[in-house]
Design a protein around this motif. Structure first.
Motif, PDB file in Angstrom:
ATOM      1  N   LYS A  17       0.836  -1.205   0.000  1.00 31.71           N
ATOM      2  CA  LYS A  17       0.000   0.000   0.000  1.00 31.71           C
ATOM      3  C   LYS A  17       0.868   1.252   0.000  1.00 31.71           C
ATOM      4  O   LYS A  17       0.563   2.242  -0.678  1.00 31.71           O
ATOM      5  N   LYS A  18       1.957   1.224   0.752  1.00 27.39           N
ATOM      6  CA  LYS A  18       2.859   2.376   0.802  1.00 27.39           C
ATOM      7  C   LYS A  18       3.501   2.626  -0.555  1.00 27.39           C
ATOM      8  O   LYS A  18       3.718   3.776  -0.948  1.00 27.39           O
ATOM      9  N   ILE A  19       3.819   1.561  -1.259  1.00 24.85           N
ATOM     10  CA  ILE A  19       4.453   1.700  -2.570  1.00 24.85           C
ATOM     11  C   ILE A  19       3.444   2.154  -3.611  1.00 24.85           C
ATOM     12  O   ILE A  19       3.709   3.046  -4.412  1.00 24.85           O
ATOM     13  N   LYS A  99      16.354  -3.336 -12.618  1.00 23.08           N
ATOM     14  CA  LYS A  99      16.931  -2.490 -11.577  1.00 23.08           C
ATOM     15  C   LYS A  99      15.843  -1.753 -10.802  1.00 23.08           C
ATOM     16  O   LYS A  99      15.865  -1.684  -9.573  1.00 23.08           O
ATOM     17  N   ILE A 100      14.890  -1.187 -11.543  1.00 21.74           N
ATOM     18  CA  ILE A 100      13.804  -0.447 -10.904  1.00 21.74           C
ATOM     19  C   ILE A 100      12.982  -1.369 -10.022  1.00 21.74           C
ATOM     20  O   ILE A 100      12.585  -1.005  -8.902  1.00 21.74           O
ATOM     21  N   SER A 101      12.733  -2.588 -10.500  1.00 15.78           N
ATOM     22  CA  SER A 101      11.939  -3.544  -9.732  1.00 15.78           C
ATOM     23  C   SER A 101      12.626  -3.909  -8.420  1.00 15.78           C
ATOM     24  O   SER A 101      11.983  -4.046  -7.385  1.00 15.78           O
ATOM     25  N   GLU A 107      12.428  -5.659  -2.667  1.00 19.96           N
ATOM     26  CA  GLU A 107      13.182  -5.359  -1.448  1.00 19.96           C
ATOM     27  C   GLU A 107      12.291  -4.717  -0.381  1.00 19.96           C
ATOM     28  O   GLU A 107      12.627  -4.714   0.788  1.00 19.96           O
ATOM     29  N   ASN A 108      11.150  -4.189  -0.787  1.00 28.13           N
ATOM     30  CA  ASN A 108      10.241  -3.541   0.155  1.00 28.13           C
ATOM     31  C   ASN A 108       9.032  -4.399   0.507  1.00 28.13           C
ATOM     32  O   ASN A 108       8.409  -4.188   1.550  1.00 28.13           O
ATOM     33  N   ILE A 109       8.678  -5.354  -0.340  1.00 29.30           N
ATOM     34  CA  ILE A 109       7.451  -6.118  -0.156  1.00 29.30           C
ATOM     35  C   ILE A 109       7.693  -7.482   0.468  1.00 29.30           C
ATOM     36  O   ILE A 109       7.006  -7.887   1.394  1.00 29.30           O
ATOM     37  N   LEU A 110       8.659  -8.230  -0.047  1.00 33.95           N
ATOM     38  CA  LEU A 110       8.829  -9.612   0.396  1.00 33.95           C
ATOM     39  C   LEU A 110       9.394  -9.682   1.808  1.00 33.95           C
ATOM     40  O   LEU A 110      10.215  -8.877   2.215  1.00 33.95           O
ATOM     41  N   LEU A 111       8.924 -10.661   2.540  1.00 38.49           N
ATOM     42  CA  LEU A 111       9.393 -10.828   3.905  1.00 38.49           C
ATOM     43  C   LEU A 111      10.855 -11.248   3.937  1.00 38.49           C
ATOM     44  O   LEU A 111      11.350 -11.912   3.038  1.00 38.49           O
ATOM     45  N   ASP A 149       5.003   9.249 -10.493  1.00 38.44           N
ATOM     46  CA  ASP A 149       5.418   9.542  -9.119  1.00 38.44           C
ATOM     47  C   ASP A 149       6.401   8.520  -8.557  1.00 38.44           C
ATOM     48  O   ASP A 149       7.333   8.882  -7.828  1.00 38.44           O
ATOM     49  N   LYS A 150       6.190   7.232  -8.876  1.00 35.54           N
ATOM     50  CA  LYS A 150       6.972   6.177  -8.246  1.00 35.54           C
ATOM     51  C   LYS A 150       8.150   5.683  -9.077  1.00 35.54           C
ATOM     52  O   LYS A 150       9.080   5.071  -8.532  1.00 35.54           O
TER      53      LYS A 150
END
Length: 246
Positions: A17-19, A99-101, A107-111, A149-150
């Motif tokens: 959600k943050k992303i 690279k963008i992924s 790196e932000n989503i997976l546990l 934006d992202k």
């Protein structure tokens, strides 16, 4: 890129959600963005999930190209069609999307538990599938806002990317045409008696820049790659010999 065992392969909706900047409604479809078994580069769900993933990827690729085309027309009003196409190709090339992924997605989503190496290409494919999902959730305007934006505002430096060489072969062909030099490529498969690593046969390409005194050789698992490597070797020599000519 590394990820955890598939039994721990769970993404955090809160992190996502943050992303995304919004709370996704269709969680069933969202899960199909993450259908890969990252250990074996296969799918962990049904054939329908696999099909849906690639349909999302197909949709995301088309939408992403449209949005970036719009962005470039806004940012580079003086550029011609061919120049805009080259810049867009650099932005959406597989290497750049991977690279963008890495930075934006996994790196932000997976546990963060037990880790394994996975193919970078899967990361780029998953980013395209996610963009396809966002398009279905928010429509074109909402998806455009996300990409601007992202992605574009954070990871795309137009002044830098315009100076990058997307293809050394394309560059050297354009350079030779502009400067009236003749160039010749000779490409053939490696001798069958010369077995390469893991029994893979390579292509060899010889590049001759007539009237400039440059001959180079490139090697690769495909004709395209071997010619690209030969062109890159020629470019490096030319750059060392005469920077002003380049």
């Amino acid at each position: 890129m590394i990820v955890q065992k598939k039994e721990n392969l769970l993404f955090s909706i809160d992190s996502l959600k943050k992303i995304l900047g919004f709370y996704p409604k269709n969680l069933t479809l969202l899960k199909k963005v993450f259908v890969y078994d990252f250990i074996n580069n296969t799918t962990i769900n049904s054939d329908n999930d696999y099909l849906d993933f690639h349909r999302l990827e197909f949709l995301g690729d088309a939408v992403l190209n449209s949005i970036i085309s719009h962005f470039l027309c806004e940012q580079l009003p003086e550029k011609k069609e061919g120049d805009l196409t080259q810049v867009r190709s650099k932005i959406v090339c597989r290497k750049n999307l991977n690279k963008i992924s890495k930075k934006l997605l996994f790196e932000n989503i997976l546990l963060n538990h037990k880790f394994y190496y996975i193919s970078d290409n899967i990361l780029g494919n998953t980013l395209e599938a996610l963009i396809g999902f966002i398009y279905l959730e928010l429509g074109y305007v909402g998806c455009k806002r996300f990409v601007y934006d992202k992605i574009l505002h954070y990871y795309v430096d137009l002044s830098k990317i315009q100076k990058e060489i997307f293809s050394y072969k394309v560059w050297i062909l354009e350079w030779s045409q502009k400067n009236k030099f003749f160039i010749k490529f000779e490409t053939y498969k490696e001798d069958k008696n010369q077995i390469s690593i893991k029994n893979k046969h390579y292509y060899l390409s010889k590049l001759t820049l007539i009237n400039y005194g440059i001959k180079t050789i490139g090697k690769g698992l495909s004709k395209k790659k071997s010619e690209e490597n030969a062109a890159k070797a020629a470019y490096i020599i030319m750059k060392k010999e005469d920077n002003q000519t380049l």
